[in-house]
Structures are given as C-alpha cells and as structure tokens.
Design a protein around this motif. Structure first.
Motif, mmCIF file in Angstrom:
data_model
loop_
_atom_site.group_PDB
_atom_site.id
_atom_site.type_symbol
_atom_site.label_atom_id
_atom_site.label_comp_id
_atom_site.label_asym_id
_atom_site.label_seq_id
_atom_site.Cartn_x
_atom_site.Cartn_y
_atom_site.Cartn_z
ATOM 1 N N LYS A 52 0.822 -1.204 0.000
ATOM 2 C CA LYS A 52 0.000 0.000 0.000
ATOM 3 C C LYS A 52 0.855 1.253 0.000
ATOM 4 C CE LYS A 52 -3.439 -0.096 2.818
ATOM 5 N NZ LYS A 52 -4.333 0.083 3.972
ATOM 6 N N ASN A 53 0.541 2.165 -0.907
ATOM 7 C CA ASN A 53 1.228 3.446 -1.003
ATOM 8 C C ASN A 53 0.519 4.481 -0.138
ATOM 9 O OD1 ASN A 53 2.653 5.712 -1.800
ATOM 10 N ND2 ASN A 53 1.634 5.870 -3.770
ATOM 11 N N SER A 54 -0.809 4.585 -0.278
ATOM 12 C CA SER A 54 -1.546 5.574 0.501
ATOM 13 C C SER A 54 -2.993 5.155 0.678
ATOM 14 C CB SER A 54 -1.494 6.946 -0.165
ATOM 15 O OG SER A 54 -2.183 6.919 -1.393
ATOM 16 N N GLU A 55 -3.624 5.722 1.704
ATOM 17 C CA GLU A 55 -5.026 5.488 2.004
ATOM 18 C C GLU A 55 -5.629 6.821 2.423
ATOM 19 O OE1 GLU A 55 -7.516 3.267 5.520
ATOM 20 O OE2 GLU A 55 -5.656 2.361 4.855
ATOM 21 N N LEU A 56 -6.681 7.231 1.744
ATOM 22 C CA LEU A 56 -7.353 8.484 2.066
ATOM 23 C C LEU A 56 -8.797 8.183 2.435
ATOM 24 C CD1 LEU A 56 -6.099 10.549 -0.989
ATOM 25 C CD2 LEU A 56 -5.200 10.624 1.337
ATOM 26 N N CYS A 57 -9.224 8.644 3.600
ATOM 27 C CA CYS A 57 -10.602 8.444 4.041
ATOM 28 C C CYS A 57 -11.314 9.784 4.084
ATOM 29 C CB CYS A 57 -10.649 7.776 5.412
ATOM 30 S SG CYS A 57 -10.026 6.092 5.391
ATOM 31 N N ALA A 58 -12.557 9.791 3.650
ATOM 32 C CA ALA A 58 -13.332 11.023 3.599
ATOM 33 C C ALA A 58 -13.804 11.466 4.977
ATOM 34 C CB ALA A 58 -14.533 10.842 2.676
ATOM 35 N N ARG A 59 -13.878 10.552 5.908
ATOM 36 C CA ARG A 59 -14.331 10.901 7.253
ATOM 37 C C ARG A 59 -13.573 10.058 8.264
ATOM 38 N NH1 ARG A 59 -18.961 7.012 8.391
ATOM 39 N NH2 ARG A 59 -18.931 5.716 6.554
#
Length: 99
Positions: A83-90
């Motif tokens: 995994k390079n990145s993880e973005l969560c909206a909340r």
C-alpha cells in the motif's frame, strides 16, 4: 450477524449472489455484486460500492444516497502490491471497517 448454520448463497451467471441472514424473525436477503475476477463490487449490507485495480487490490469505496455518490476511501498501491496511501473522507472509529 448470521445465525444460520451455513449461509444461503445463490449465484447466477451475472456474477451476483444473494445471501440470507437471519434477522430474529425470519430470513432477509441482501444483494451483493461481483466483477469477473470475483471481487465484491457492491455490498448490500452496507450499501458500499467497491472498485478494484488491475492487480485485484481495492482502489476505492463509495456510497450513493439520494442520487449523490460520496467517495468514502481511496487506496493507492505500488506495483509490488504494497500500500502506497489510504485516504478516508471521514474519521472512522477503530471498530469500524469499510471492508
């Protein structure tokens, strides 16, 4: 929580399945959808839509409500599958899982 001894699963040629869950008074049915590689593309229990990259790694989770789609999470991967990145909206509580 599934209280059946074994889940009821019916698979049809359109790569979708219906899973039965005991709700305390009877069996309810929740729809799931899958892509040609067997990845879940829709989770009827949560209403989440899942997208996958060419390596069959999750690339996004979204939900549609009232005709509007909200991206809940986005994942980027290196070519080796890490995994390079993880973005969560909340912000999610530690006990909450999107998958």
């Amino acid at each position: 929580m599934n209280k059946l001894a074994s889940p009821l699963i019916y698979t049809n040629p359109s790569h979708s399945a219906i899973t039965g869950e005991y709700n305390g008074s009877g069996v309810t049915y929740t729809a799931f959808a899958y892509d040609a590689n067997g990845n879940t593309t829709h989770d009827g229990r949560t209403g989440h839509d899942l997208s996958w990259n060419m390596l069959n790694l999750i690339s996004g989770v979204s939900a549609t409500s009232g005709g509007s789609t909200t991206q809940l999470a986005s994942y980027n991967w290196f070519a080796d599958g890490s995994k390079n990145s993880e973005l969560c909206a909340r912000k999610l509580s530690p006990a909450t899982s999107l998958l």
